[in-house]
Design a protein around this motif. Structure first.
Motif, short mmCIF file in Angstrom:
data_model
loop_
_atom_site.label_atom_id
_atom_site.label_comp_id
_atom_site.label_asym_id
_atom_site.label_seq_id
_atom_site.Cartn_x
_atom_site.Cartn_y
_atom_site.Cartn_z
N TYR A 299 33.12 41.58 39.16
CA TYR A 299 33.92 42.79 39.02
C TYR A 299 35.28 42.41 38.44
O TYR A 299 35.96 41.54 38.98
CB TYR A 299 34.10 43.46 40.39
N GLN A 300 35.65 43.05 37.32
CA GLN A 300 36.96 42.82 36.71
C GLN A 300 37.98 43.71 37.42
O GLN A 300 37.86 44.92 37.41
CB GLN A 300 36.91 43.16 35.21
N THR A 301 38.97 43.08 38.03
CA THR A 301 39.97 43.83 38.78
C THR A 301 40.96 44.50 37.84
O THR A 301 41.06 44.15 36.66
CB THR A 301 40.73 42.91 39.75
N ASN A 302 41.71 45.45 38.39
CA ASN A 302 42.68 46.19 37.62
C ASN A 302 43.95 46.34 38.45
O ASN A 302 43.90 46.86 39.55
CB ASN A 302 42.10 47.58 37.26
N PHE B 286 37.35 35.29 44.74
CA PHE B 286 38.34 35.89 43.84
C PHE B 286 38.75 34.86 42.80
O PHE B 286 38.85 33.67 43.10
CB PHE B 286 39.59 36.30 44.63
N THR C 285 45.98 43.92 39.70
CA THR C 285 46.23 42.90 40.72
C THR C 285 46.45 41.54 40.07
O THR C 285 46.15 41.34 38.90
CB THR C 285 45.05 42.79 41.70
N GLN D 187 40.76 46.50 45.57
CA GLN D 187 39.86 46.27 44.44
C GLN D 187 38.49 45.80 44.92
O GLN D 187 37.46 46.17 44.35
CB GLN D 187 40.47 45.25 43.47
N SER E 54 44.82 38.85 40.96
CA SER E 54 43.48 38.29 40.72
C SER E 54 42.88 39.02 39.52
O SER E 54 43.16 40.19 39.29
CB SER E 54 42.58 38.43 41.94
N ALA F 77 34.90 47.54 44.14
CA ALA F 77 33.74 46.78 43.65
C ALA F 77 32.53 47.02 44.54
O ALA F 77 31.42 47.23 44.04
CB ALA F 77 34.08 45.29 43.60
N THR G 269 47.49 49.55 44.10
CA THR G 269 46.25 48.92 44.56
C THR G 269 46.57 47.53 45.11
O THR G 269 47.73 47.15 45.20
CB THR G 269 45.21 48.85 43.41
N ILE H 217 36.44 39.44 40.74
CA ILE H 217 35.85 39.17 42.05
C ILE H 217 34.36 38.97 41.85
O ILE H 217 33.69 39.81 41.25
CB ILE H 217 36.06 40.36 43.03
N CYS I 119 44.31 43.44 46.04
CA CYS I 119 43.04 42.71 45.95
C CYS I 119 42.02 43.25 46.96
O CYS I 119 40.86 43.46 46.59
CB CYS I 119 43.27 41.21 46.11
#
Length: 81
Positions: free
Chosen positions: A3-6, A27, A8, A69, A10, A73, A64, A13, A66
């Motif tokens: 999962y590409q975080t947005n 992460f 954050t 996020q 990191s 996910a 948001t 994930i 981690c």
């Protein structure tokens, strides 16, 4: 699942599931010790329980975090099942 975080520190994930149970979480980037702790705490947990606990957590003034996020996910994974 990756999962590409947005929004954050990191950037991604990696989540491994066994049905609805979280098998492992890793992460990429972010606060190493804290994220290892979160990953350890959610391992073996039902995804719905983790979502309930983590969704909406904010990091400072960011909208948001981690953990938030991770909840997003997990929701995406559950919707795909």
């Amino acid at each position: 699942m990756k999962y590409q975080t947005n929004g954050t520190c990191s950037s991604a994930i990696d989540i491994e599931m066994d049905g609805n149970t979280i098998k492992s979480v890793a992460f990429t980037g972010g606060c190493n010790g804290n994220l290892k702790g979160i990953a350890s705490l959610v391992a073996g947990m039902d995804a719905k329980d983790a979502i309930e606990r983590l969704k909406g957590i904010r990091c400072g003034f960011k909208p948001t975090s981690c953990p938030d996020q991770l909840a997003h996910a997990l929701e995406q994974i559950l919707q795909g099942q």
